[in-house]
Design an enzyme around this catalytic site. Sequence first.
Site, short mmCIF file in Angstrom:
data_model
loop_
_atom_site.label_atom_id
_atom_site.label_comp_id
_atom_site.label_asym_id
_atom_site.label_seq_id
_atom_site.Cartn_x
_atom_site.Cartn_y
_atom_site.Cartn_z
N LYS A 1 0.81 -1.21 0.00
CA LYS A 1 0.00 0.00 0.00
C LYS A 1 0.85 1.27 0.00
CE LYS A 1 -4.26 -1.95 1.73
NZ LYS A 1 -3.95 -3.35 2.15
C1 LIG Z 1 -4.63 -4.45 1.64
C2 LIG Z 1 -3.95 -5.74 1.69
C3 LIG Z 1 -4.37 -6.82 0.87
C4 LIG Z 1 -5.58 -6.75 -0.01
O1 LIG Z 1 -5.41 -5.93 -1.14
P1 LIG Z 1 -6.66 -5.49 -2.01
O2 LIG Z 1 -6.13 -4.55 -3.02
O3 LIG Z 1 -7.61 -4.84 -1.05
O4 LIG Z 1 -7.25 -6.72 -2.59
C5 LIG Z 1 -3.63 -7.99 0.90
N1 LIG Z 1 -2.57 -8.13 1.72
C6 LIG Z 1 -2.15 -7.13 2.51
C7 LIG Z 1 -0.99 -7.36 3.39
C8 LIG Z 1 -2.82 -5.89 2.52
O5 LIG Z 1 -2.39 -4.91 3.32
#
Ligand SMILES: *Cc1c(COP(=O)(O)O)cnc(C)c1O
Length: 428
Positions: free
Chosen positions: A105
């Site tokens: 993210k």
């Molecule tokens: C946010 C997140 C996900 C999920 O990602 P999406 O784009 O919402 O499908 C998977 N793994 C981790 C560690 C995350 O922080």
Amino acid sequence: MIYTSTNNKKELVDFKTATLNGLASNNGLYTPTHIPILDDKLLEAEAFNLDIALELMKPFVGECIPEEKLKEILSETLNFELPLVKLEPNTYCLELFHGPTEAFKDVGARFMSRVLAYFSKSSNETNHILVATSGDTGAAVANGFHNVPGTQVHVLFPKGKVSEYQESQMTSLGDNIHALEVEGVFDDCQALVKQAFRDNDLRSKLKLSSANSINVARFLPQMLYYFKAFFDVEKDLRSSISFVVPSGNFGNVTAGLIAQMMGLPIRRLIPITNANDTYFKYLSTGKYQAVPSKQTLSNAMDVGDPSNFARIQYLLKQDWNKINEMLPSISVSDKDTLGTIDKLYKEAGYVLDPHAAVGYYGYQHLKQEGELAIILGTASPKKFASVIQQVIPSYESPNVNALSTHKISLPNDYHALLDYLSTIMVSK
Ligand SMILES: *Cc1c(COP(=O)(O)O)cnc(C)c1O
């Protein structure tokens, strides 16, 4: 590039408006009305570089940001390693967790914070970012916006439901970052944020923006690492790459779908979920039924109503057969998640975080002959040390900064949020 709402074909906006509005009309998500096809020559380069990233992002941003500025934003976005690590023959992990908050993210949050800072430079109003998190989003958004002028960030997280390490990432910054610990679960935080966005009286007094993955400026730059990984695979194996994507809100896999539609040769995109199996049920039955989220060990994927599913439906024209073929999935239990962490550690000496473990396990059931699988390592195992320790007792907990430095407790009550925001309005 023109964006439209998945719930209203009449709404047509540019990148700037889509980014600033966050959510499109009729509760839809902004989605590109067409996908630009990349110049094949781009894939013949020796290695991934900033100029390629610029060429890929330019059509999506259009005239809204000058090229030089966009290049600067991209270089600040992609300023950490994204290594491709071999786990076993034909299976790799793309480690997306070497950024400041150790989850993928960071890519979206770093891009979006800089884009918003650029768009709001001309205005002297304070921008208030309101965001609900189950852990990783809040940390990445807080870090991306820390000390960005003209911005105050309010992160709502569920008390006791995020790991200590994640909590310290949100509460240790201070300055313009405000961590609000809500007496409730993630769904409650999300409901409070949504209510604030619907509150016209509040919005007439306070300039509110969202930073969740529904925002185009957050999910689009994620396509870049699919390209980066492609260049990191040996040339003669590049035609057989499939990406395994541990999925919650399905933003990450939607970014991969856009890369594929632009012309990146991807064999299959494989979103795997934990026990929150709304998407898997849709693949088996053709019916999409949102349900409340269930708590699991891979908590960043605890989503019962994945918002980016609407984008997938739009991009693939609601074609259930095609979605089944292009984006196959399976749902994985906590027990199998733990078993996988244990197995990979014993066999390969590699520690998978619980989210990547969901991906690895699910993929074993969907494997095809001659396929090269790249599992997206969405977060560092460090963030989930207490889960890892259930199967690897010797796994060390990371150092955690003091937890209570900058956090405010909030009951699960909208009026309490309003009271808090009104003190902010007075003091800021
Ligand atoms: C946010 C997140 C996900 C999920 O990602 P999406 O784009 O919402 O499908 C998977 N793994 C981790 C560690 C995350 O922080």
